[in-house]
Design an enzyme around this catalytic site. Structure first.
Site, short mmCIF file in Angstrom:
data_model
loop_
_atom_site.label_atom_id
_atom_site.label_comp_id
_atom_site.label_asym_id
_atom_site.label_seq_id
_atom_site.Cartn_x
_atom_site.Cartn_y
_atom_site.Cartn_z
N SER A 130 -10.18 38.61 16.34
CA SER A 130 -8.94 38.79 15.60
C SER A 130 -8.83 37.77 14.47
O SER A 130 -9.28 36.62 14.61
CB SER A 130 -7.74 38.63 16.53
OG SER A 130 -6.53 38.56 15.82
N TYR A 157 -2.55 34.39 22.37
CA TYR A 157 -3.42 35.53 22.03
C TYR A 157 -4.58 35.06 21.17
O TYR A 157 -5.75 35.38 21.45
CB TYR A 157 -2.60 36.60 21.30
CG TYR A 157 -3.45 37.68 20.68
CD1 TYR A 157 -4.07 38.64 21.48
CD2 TYR A 157 -3.66 37.73 19.31
CE1 TYR A 157 -4.86 39.63 20.92
CE2 TYR A 157 -4.44 38.72 18.74
CZ TYR A 157 -5.04 39.66 19.55
OH TYR A 157 -5.83 40.64 18.99
#
Length: 326
Positions: A130, A157
């Protein structure tokens, strides 16, 4: 041609689109997903229903962090190529539910790595990382580069995604497993995730309820249309690195758009105006994202094609059809 390709997260937004593209070019696909309730499970079921009648697709309801189940699938189907897209997504959700990210992201990555390293003749693992690993990096005139430090995550995350990259690096070194980690930038389009801003804004605009604009609108994202993302994923899959190599590649649109500009484009696509409530930044959010895609372009010829106005137009058309909006 080697055996079937394992696609994890096959009921998810990107996994569903990737599996269909692989099937369209004649591959056999084994899809797995746990179908958790992070967002509307009926949407996941509807994505899976699009595979009905396709003999080359087989689905297994499996938790990617179930190492024994994943290992059995890889072994029993002689899988040598994996596209690992299953994960617990969402920056804000990670603040309230941290252990879900430990299990799905870190545990899932480890389960996949272990299964792949025991697969004879294993060819290539492509997995989703990501852009959030870059942290809250100021956006200058150039995109974020893969060789920049990624050691200041501002959400759990992001930290789990960076941990996955480091685990893959160690497995590449120890077991000579060819691997590619793709740092996704903001993905959007038909069949998308309801927790994403463009999707939730659409729901509220259609319903006539106000939208909350975080960061008081002073945010920007490198919006990347789903078809362009799939181009990059499959391009990377088809160009494995040498045994023992692990590479990180950005995959994005390389055209960051301000949040207020995105909202205006979405309003035009839907044909309705939004009532906006300006809010401060949320914990874990970053101000801007911007992909330098030169490495992926050089490797695969990757070139994003769909501009935001066209992509949001396609999404709005799908949304109205799927939800029966006039």
């Amino acid at each position: 041609m080697s055996g079937p390709i394992l696609v994890t997260g096959a009921a998810g937004f990107v996994g569903h689109a990737t599996a269909h593209r692989l099937l369209a070019r004649g591959e056999r696909v084994i899809g797995i997903d746990i179908l958790n309730d992070y967002y509307d499970v009926t949407l996941k079921d509807a994505r899976l229903a699009t595979f009905d009648g396709i003999d080359a697709f087989t689905f297994h309801r499996v938790d990617v962090s179930d190492a024994a189940a994943v290992a059995a699938l890889v072994r029993d189907h002689d899988i040598r190529r994996v596209v690992h897209l299953a994960a617990q997504a969402g920056v804000r959700h990670s603040i309230d539910n941290p252990f879900a990210y430990e299990r799905s992201n870190v545990g899932g990555q480890l389960a996949i790595l272990e299964a792949c390293r025991h697969s004879p003749g294993f060819e290539h693992l492509v997995y989703a990382s990501s852009s959030s690993v870059y942290g809250d990096k100021p956006m200058g005139g150039e995109g974020f580069r893969e060789d920049e430090p990624a050691n200041r995550p501002v959400s759990l995350y992001a930290a789990t995604k960076r941990a996955c990259e480091l685990m893959s690096q160690s497995y590449a070194h120890l077991y000579r497993m060819p691997q590619t980690g793709l740092r996704f930038f903001t993905v959007y389009g038909p069949w998308g995730r309801p927790d994403m801003a463009y999707f939730s804004f659409t729901e509220k605009i259609v319903a006539g309820t106000p939208i909350e604009v975080f960061g008081e609108g002073r945010m920007a994202r490198d919006f990347t249309y789903i078809d362009d993302i799939v181009d990059g994923i499959i391009g990377a899959l088809d160009h494995p690195p040498t045994p023992g190599a692990h590479r990180i590649l950005n995959i994005g649109g390389s055209r960051p758009v301000g949040l207020m500009d995105m909202i205006e484009t979405l309003e035009r696509a839907i044909g309705r105006d939004a009532v906006k409530i300006m809010k401060p930044m949320q914990p874990g959010d970053v101000t801007a994202t911007y992909a330098d895609i030169s490495q992926l372009r050089a490797l695969t010829g990757y070139e994003p094609k769909v501009r935001l106005a066209e992509g949001l137009g396609r999404f709005a058309e799908w949304y109205k059809g799927y939800y029966g909006v006039n």
